[in-house]
Design a protein around this motif. Structure first.
Motif, PDB file in Angstrom:
ATOM      1  N   ARG A   8       0.850  -1.201   0.000  1.00 36.94           N
ATOM      2  CA  ARG A   8       0.000   0.000   0.000  1.00 36.94           C
ATOM      3  C   ARG A   8       0.878   1.240   0.000  1.00 36.94           C
ATOM      4  N   SER A   9       0.256   2.376  -0.294  1.00 36.25           N
ATOM      5  CA  SER A   9       0.969   3.649  -0.229  1.00 36.25           C
ATOM      6  C   SER A   9       1.277   3.998   1.215  1.00 36.25           C
ATOM      7  N   GLU A  10       2.379   4.676   1.384  1.00 36.52           N
ATOM      8  CA  GLU A  10       2.749   5.196   2.704  1.00 36.52           C
ATOM      9  C   GLU A  10       1.616   6.072   3.233  1.00 36.52           C
ATOM     10  N   ARG A  11       1.396   6.001   4.532  1.00 29.96           N
ATOM     11  CA  ARG A  11       0.383   6.833   5.188  1.00 29.96           C
ATOM     12  C   ARG A  11       1.044   7.627   6.304  1.00 29.96           C
ATOM     13  N   GLY A  46       3.457  10.968  -2.653  1.00 34.79           N
ATOM     14  CA  GLY A  46       3.169  10.032  -1.574  1.00 34.79           C
ATOM     15  C   GLY A  46       2.700   8.669  -2.039  1.00 34.79           C
ATOM     16  N   SER A  47       1.962   8.633  -3.141  1.00 28.73           N
ATOM     17  CA  SER A  47       1.453   7.351  -3.636  1.00 28.73           C
ATOM     18  C   SER A  47       2.545   6.518  -4.312  1.00 28.73           C
ATOM     19  N   LEU A  50       5.797   3.286  -1.236  1.00 32.57           N
ATOM     20  CA  LEU A  50       4.974   2.125  -0.898  1.00 32.57           C
ATOM     21  C   LEU A  50       5.592   1.317   0.232  1.00 32.57           C
ATOM     22  N   GLU A 106       1.949   1.409 -10.421  1.00 32.90           N
ATOM     23  CA  GLU A 106       1.439   2.700  -9.939  1.00 32.90           C
ATOM     24  C   GLU A 106       2.069   3.856 -10.714  1.00 32.90           C
ATOM     25  N   GLN A 110       0.148   6.644 -13.080  1.00 37.59           N
ATOM     26  CA  GLN A 110       0.260   8.082 -12.833  1.00 37.59           C
ATOM     27  C   GLN A 110       0.883   8.836 -14.008  1.00 37.59           C
TER      28      GLN A 110
END
Length: 174
Positions: A8-11, A46-47, A50, A106, A110
């Motif tokens: 998943r993307s970093e949060r 940010g996306s 990962l 990803e 993009q």
């Protein structure tokens, strides 16, 4: 284990775990510091940062960061893959490969058309990377030719692209 890994993307809140994974994987804090510095730049996406998560724990991380190639006439934007880290006890289990494949997908979604990486010449070619010099693309610092690689995310994206990659100054800081 394979089915339980979540990419998943970093949060927000992942920063400390990402730093820890990088410190463990590389045996020193430079890559973690690099990620912190790049995260503060306006170009940070940010996306394209990962994480691999297993049972709620961040066990891997990959960052794709926009860079430019200085060509004879103008610049060309692409991504740099760096760093890629997997906690030592999870290395060799396909975690890095999952991060790379998801990150490339990803990046393509993009609208990015190509990626460069400075890495192990026996590892990255399995994902489609080849020597960047075959396109006339060069690393700005000394590195063996077979360790600086590129991949087209869109066929023909690197046709006619010749020059030297310009990394942000943060890549040179220790």
């Amino acid at each position: 284990m394979d089915q339980e890994i979540i990419i998943r993307s970093e949060r927000p809140g992942d920063e400390k775990a990402i730093g820890k994974v990088n410190d463990l994987a590389f045996g020193q804090p430079n890559e973690g510091k690099l990620i912190e510095a790049l995260r503060r730049k306006k170009e940070f996406v940010g996306s394209l940062s990962l994480v691999a998560e297993y049972k709620g724990e961040v066990i891997g991380h990959i960052l794709f960061f926009p860079v430019n190639i200085r060509m004879e006439k103008g610049m060309r934007r692409l991504l740099s893959l760096a760093p890629l880290s997997v906690a030592p006890k999870y290395q060799g289990k396909g975690v890095g490969g999952k991060l790379i494949l998801r990150g490339l997908k990803e990046a393509r979604l993009q609208g990015f058309k190509s990626v460069v990486v400075l890495g192990h010449p026996d590892y990255y070619p399995r994902f489609g990377f080849t020597k960047a010099s075959e396109w006339g693309i060069y690393c700005p610092f000394r590195a063996p030719d077979d360790t600086f690689m590129a991949i087209e995310l869109t066929e023909g994206a690197l046709d006619g692209v010749r020059g030297t990659v310009i990394f942000p100054p943060e890549y040179n800081e220790d």
